[in-house]
Enzyme design. Structure first.
Site: not given
Ligand code: UD1
Length: 365
Positions: A207
């Site tokens: 990821h």
């Molecule tokens: C975040 C953390 C990362 C951690 C990871 C674990 C930061 C900078 N990054 O990254 O350190 O390793 O979580 O998973 O804080 N999304 C969904 N559903 C959700 C959450 C996210 O669909 O419940 C999708 C959305 O499209 C979102 C993307 O995932 O834009 C990324 O989510 P985000 O929380 O920005 O970062 P992660 O890649 O999950």
């Protein structure tokens, strides 16, 4: 008067860390623990399932920030948290890990002169292109209690000028959770659900922006997976970010047509732990999984060029292989042909880290 602590979680990996801390605080009358979920992760399978399986109490407050750019997420947590902390007037704010919610929580508290405790302090990848590296470095420098998981964390903090008396090597709360749930995880029999044999499959997670956000990098990893699944079945619970990218770059169809590639939604903690314990090899770019495989003595190939958790290499089963196709394939082949590397549990990765944290906070607050 009880010690009021606001504990903050935002993302999936925060939840395994907060679970044993909340539990220990709840059992001690000296504490009044409150839980704030920032809402950075919000899907059932990225958030709620962990609360249920790990017995974390319902959050007292949910800031519902959701997805967005780093600035958006960080700023929205800050804006929502400030009035809440003003109302709650806690004696301490406790943050875990290195995500945007961690930094945002620490920053609001520090500006309000509320003591900050950072669990999993001191880790450094020395790679400022990782958002987590910025988050953890800044969080450490505004924290009052720095709870470290491994000796390298202490060394990093001292080198950066953090006073010794703020640093406490307590071990790894994620391992507290793992040791507690190991048997329950095995009993769920997740292998059967996917038709897998113990020791007969690879488990993959992916990821990091550096692996999934660029088409040619992700495409190279997919090429490697085509070859790896010819050697053994690969189970791949797909993070929502990764799913989106695979579809965007036209790689999803290619992956899903592979006969020995098992694609699933993100799994619950127990299902994933069940699969991890019996995997022949784990491929990952996660931080926490490098630690968990060290304790489970399962070979771990980390698809990165650095790690902030060097003890998982020096004492554990972890190896950095980067993200080039041929390097990944070669590393898997070497694992399949070789012996499993011996591993010694790092100091204090013994299931008692949360106990140490809570004891220290009680003595000093
Ligand atoms: C975040 C953390 C990362 C951690 C990871 C674990 C930061 C900078 N990054 O990254 O350190 O390793 O979580 O998973 O804080 N999304 C969904 N559903 C959700 C959450 C996210 O669909 O419940 C999708 C959305 O499209 C979102 C993307 O995932 O834009 C990324 O989510 P985000 O929380 O920005 O970062 P992660 O890649 O999950």
């Amino acid at each position: 008067m009880s010690i009021r602590i606001v504990n903050i979680v935002g993302t999936r990996p925060n939840m395994m860390k907060i679970a044993p801390i909340m539990e220990k605080m709840a059992k001690d009358e000296a504490f009044q623990p409150l839980l704030v979920h920032t809402g950075q992760h919000y899907d059932e399978n990225m958030s709620e399932v962990f609360f249920r399986q790990l017995g974390i109490p319902e959050p007292d407050y949910n800031l519902e920030v959701g997805s967005g750019s780093h600035t958006y997420q960080t700023a929205h947590v800050m804006l929502a948290l400030e009035p809440l902390l003003e109302e709650l007037k806690p004696d301490c704010v406790l943050v875990v890990g290195d995500v945007n919610s961690t930094l945002a929580g620490a920053l609001v508290a520090a500006k309000m002169l509320i003591p900050v405790a950072h669990v999993e302090a001191g880790l450094r990848s020395f790679d400022r292109t990782m958002p987590e590296e910025i988050n953890r470095t800044l969080t450490d420098h505004i924290s009052d209690f720095l709870f470290t998981t491994e000796e390298s964390g202490n060394e990093n903090l001292l080198r950066e000028g953090v006073p010794q008396e703020k640093i406490f090597l307590v071990g790894d709360v994620m391992i507290d959770t793992l040791l507690r749930h190991r048997d329950k995880a095995r009993a769920l029999n997740a292998l059967e659900r996917f038709g897998l044999e113990p020791n007969g499959y690879a488990l993959l997670t992916l990821h990091r922006p550096s692996n999934v956000d660029e088409g040619d990098v992700l495409s190279g990893i997919v090429d490697a997976l085509v070859q790896v699944q010819e050697m053994l079945p690969v189970v791949f619970p797909v993070h929502p970010r990764t799913k989106k990218r695979l579809e965007e770059f036209g790689l999803w169809a290619k992956l899903s047509h592979l006969s020995r590639m098992v694609l699933t939604e993100p799994l619950g903690y127990l299902e994933f732990l069940g699969l991890m314990q019996d995997a022949r090899v784990v491929l990952t770019d996660s931080g926490g999984i490098q630690e968990e495989t060290t304790i489970l003595r399962v070979p771990c190939l980390t698809l990165r060029y650095n790690t902030e958790r060097p003890v998982t290499i020096s004492q554990g089963t972890n190896k950095l292989v980067g993200n080039r196709s041929e390097d990944i394939v070669r590393a898997v082949r070497e694992v399949l042909e070789g012996e499993v590397r011996a591993s010694t549990p790092p100091e204090f990765w013994d299931g008692k880290a949360a106990e140490r944290i809570v004891r220290i906070l009680k003595e000093r607050l």
